[in-house]
Design an enzyme around this catalytic site. Structure first.
Site, PDB file in Angstrom:
ATOM      1  N   GLU A 292       0.513  -1.409   0.608  1.00  0.00           N
ATOM      2  CA  GLU A 292      -0.065   0.014  -0.074  1.00  0.00           C
ATOM      3  C   GLU A 292       0.900   1.484   0.372  1.00  0.00           C
ATOM      4  OE1 GLU A 292      -0.457  -2.698   2.152  1.00  0.00           O
ATOM      5  OE2 GLU A 292      -2.774  -3.207   1.658  1.00  0.00           O
TER       6      GLU A 292
ATOM      7  N   HIS B 153     -10.455  -4.345  10.419  1.00  0.00           N
ATOM      8  CA  HIS B 153     -10.896  -3.893   9.855  1.00  0.00           C
ATOM      9  C   HIS B 153     -12.126  -3.108   9.886  1.00  0.00           C
ATOM     10  CE1 HIS B 153      -7.950  -7.295   8.654  1.00  0.00           C
ATOM     11  NE2 HIS B 153      -8.559  -6.580   6.983  1.00  0.00           N
TER      12      HIS B 153
END
Lengths: 328, 329
Positions: free
Chosen positions: B61, B130
């Protein structure tokens, strides 16, 4: 030593290195006088690297570096007046005084900064390479970093993508042996930096960053590799910075003798001067003319940077967002 | 002119139309190509546009966000997909220090036209790492635009606007909305919505409910319940969180004199805190009750079903808050 340079090119290279040296010396003075503030990282000692690499670039190629960036800007032809005025935080600086020493850019010269976060310029440079490939413009991204940055994870994320996608990029590691106050031995496991691309099949090479001709020769090979579609290349240059990490660093982590030793025996400008006098039979008075020309340019830049006004208070809220949309 | 589509399809159509319109637009991210998107938002794009423009990345990322920024500096218009915005924390330095600040730091010379998009907020039973809403994190930063749509039509028209914008845009989607169908999707490829405009989704005179993304649906449900009890709630879908449309809220408050802000994220320094502060500055004299915030609980998201339910704003808590500001027992 092969003749890479004509007399004209050699004199330009000498002039460019000297311009950077004198510019940095004057920046240091202005810093002492309080005209420049904050972070200011000087490039004295490392001049042969940017000048040597710039000499073999094509106009389409892009350059990006970290915060020790004054040399890169001058080498790519940015106006010393605009660079100095940015250092003094004035409206005629390249970033209208809003960027400072670490944050200057020139779209005209394909110079993409000037980045203050160690290592962050590396994925961005990889993105510039991605754009070269996407646009098929035959350009190469030349992405500079210090050896200190090579311990950042994002460097290896970049190596991986660059090799995976065969991006046209040359990673330049300017190894001046100290990441701020931490020596290479105390920060980095492993014998070298140029070999750290091996795991991604990226070729690497080391050269003496104090010898302009060596820099050019290595850079030419690396650029040819990247431009021909073979993917990334890593170059490590052995170099040295004469000054502290930034203006606030007295550099107590190394001895005066160590610095003097390099200055006396390996200075890139002295070495190149000796080379052109001897090999190219350049005359002393040609050198003198260059030195005087550089002096005049620096004086002019300093006067300009002192006299340019501070940005208008209304500039505080400009340039936060661009208020136009794409018109494709 | 308007068609019924899921949010997922609307987002894909937005990207496809903009990729047809502008050769420099490309999609970059994990599993966006051969896998057709972890949540199938990029379904079919690889087949249509090929691997040059639909680029599968490694799991990296920080690296691919920075690469996107560099590509934008280099003249392209990247759409960077985060599989979920939770992973954007790995990349935040590139988003804020490199994408958002460079226009300013260059005195207006540079600019970074890039969209970072992906699902934001809690999905269901995926635990603390998450399940997080990044709205106030990104809305805090000058140099970014932040969009978080609710309906499919808005998702499409605002994503198209984001792709055409010259600035870095954070586009916060919601996994639980992807499969929902809305009959409001324009088929006109030139139809875009302005960034920075809220929408009154339901008119009412008694209390204003502000929400964005998934919470708009909860607010609308709460308004139905409140109507049964004789309270007419006005529901404002914020749609954009930066620049923020304070005017639409103020106009509503001048009528209702009461506000409940609803968001999934944590209460401290959240979007609701900002709304409360803005209303103190812009509508103090119109308030008949303190602004109330309905937010996620101030804890990392628990996994257990009952605790997760307690940690998220529910219709009941919105109804309760609305009654409280109306002094309705």
């Amino acid at each position: 030593m092969p003749k890479l340079l004509s007399e004209k090119e050699a004199l330009k290279a000498y002039r460019d290195m000297l311009l950077i040296r004198r510019f940095e010396e004057r920046s240091s003075q202005l810093y002492g006088m309080g005209l420049i503030a904050g972070f200011c990282h000087l490039y004295n000692g490392q001049e042969a690297i940017v000048v040597g690499i710039q000499a073999v670039l094509n106009p389409v190629d892009t350059v990006i570096t970290a915060y020790r960036d004054h040399g890169h800007m001058l080498a790519c032809g940015m106006d010393p007046k605009g660079v100095m005025a940015e250092l003094t935080g004035r409206i005629d600086g390249y970033s209208k005084g809003k960027g400072g020493s670490m944050h200057m850019f020139s779209r005209e010269k394909n110079f993409f900064g000037g980045h203050g976060i160690v290592g962050a310029q590396v994925p961005i440079g990889t993105g510039l390479a991605f754009a070269h490939k996407y646009k098929e413009d035959r350009g190469v991204s030349v992405t500079f970093m210090g050896e200190g940055a090579t311990n950042q994870g994002q460097v290896y994320e970049s190596y991986n993508m660059a090799s995976l996608w065969k991006l046209p990029i040359v990673y330049i590691i300017e190894n001046n042996h100290y990441g701020m106050g931490t020596s290479q031995e105390r920060s980095s496991a492993g014998p070298n930096y140029y070999g750290r691309g091996q795991g991604w099949n990226i070729p690497g090479e080391q050269a003496d960053g104090m010898v302009l001709q060596d820099v050019m020769e290595a850079a030419k090979k690396a650029l040819d590799h990247a431009r021909s579609g073979k993917g990334p290349y890593i170059l490590e240059f052995d170099t040295y910075r004469y000054r502290g990490h930034s203006m606030s660093d007295p550099a107590k982590y190394r001895s005066k003798e160590e610095v003097e030793e390099v200055r006396r025996h390996r200075d890139p400008i002295d070495q190149f001067k000796a080379y052109i006098l001897k090999t190219l039979k350049v005359k002393e008075d040609q050198i003198k003319t260059i030195e005087e020309g550089v002096k005049a340019i620096i004086l002019e830049a300093v006067e300009f940077a002192k006299n340019s006004p501070e940005p208008d208070p209304s500039e505080l809220y400009t340039d936060v967002l661009k208020e136009v949309t794409s018109h494709v | 002119m308007f068609k019924s589509l899921t949010v997922r399809e609307a987002l894909r159509d937005a990207m496809a139309e903009e990729m047809v319109r502008d050769e420099t637009v490309f999609l970059l991210g994990e599993e966006v190509g051969e896998y057709n998107g972890a949540y199938k938002v990029s379904q079919g794009l690889l087949d249509t546009f090929g691997a040059r423009r639909v680029v599968d990345t490694p799991i990296t990322e920080h690296g691919f966000a920075g690469l996107g920024v560099g590509a934008a500096f280099g003249g392209l218009r990247p759409i960077v997909e985060f599989m979920t915005f939770n992973f954007s924390m790995q990349a935040m330095d590139q988003i804020i220090n490199s994408a958002a600040k460079t226009l300013y730091m260059s005195g207006g010379q540079m600019g970074c036209p890039i969209v970072f998009r992906g699902p934001n907020g809690a999905a269901s039973r995926v635990g603390a790492q998450h399940s997080q809403c990044y709205a106030s994190w990104y809305a805090h930063c000058p140099g970014l635009k932040v969009i978080s749509p609710y309906s499919a039509g808005d998702a499409k028209a605002l994503l198209k606007a984001a792709i055409r914008d010259m600035n870095p845009v954070i586009f916060l989607e919601n996994e639980l909305l992807y499969g929902q169908t809305f009959n409001d999707v324009s088929q006109d490829p030139d139809y875009v919505l302005p960034i920075g405009k809220a929408l009154v989704r339901r008119e009412g005179k008694d209390v204003t409910l502000t929400a964005f993304s998934l919470m708009v649906g909860k607010a609308l449900e709460a308004a139905d319940r409140l109507a049964e009890e004789g309270i007419e709630a006005e529901v404002i879908d914020l749609r954009t969180l930066r620049p923020f449309d304070v005017e639409t809220i103020v106009v509503s408050v001048m009528k209702t004199n009461r506000v409940v802000s609803i968001e999934e994220s944590w209460p401290f320094a959240g979007i609701g805190s900002e709304i409360a502060a803005l209303l103190m500055e812009h509508a103090f004299d119109y308030l008949d009750a303190p602004v109330m915030r309905v937010t996620g609980a101030d804890v990392p998201m628990p996994y257990a079903a009952n605790l997760e339910h307690l940690a998220l704003p529910q219709v009941e808590s919105i109804v309760e808050a609305a009654k409280a500001v109306c002094y309705h027992s």
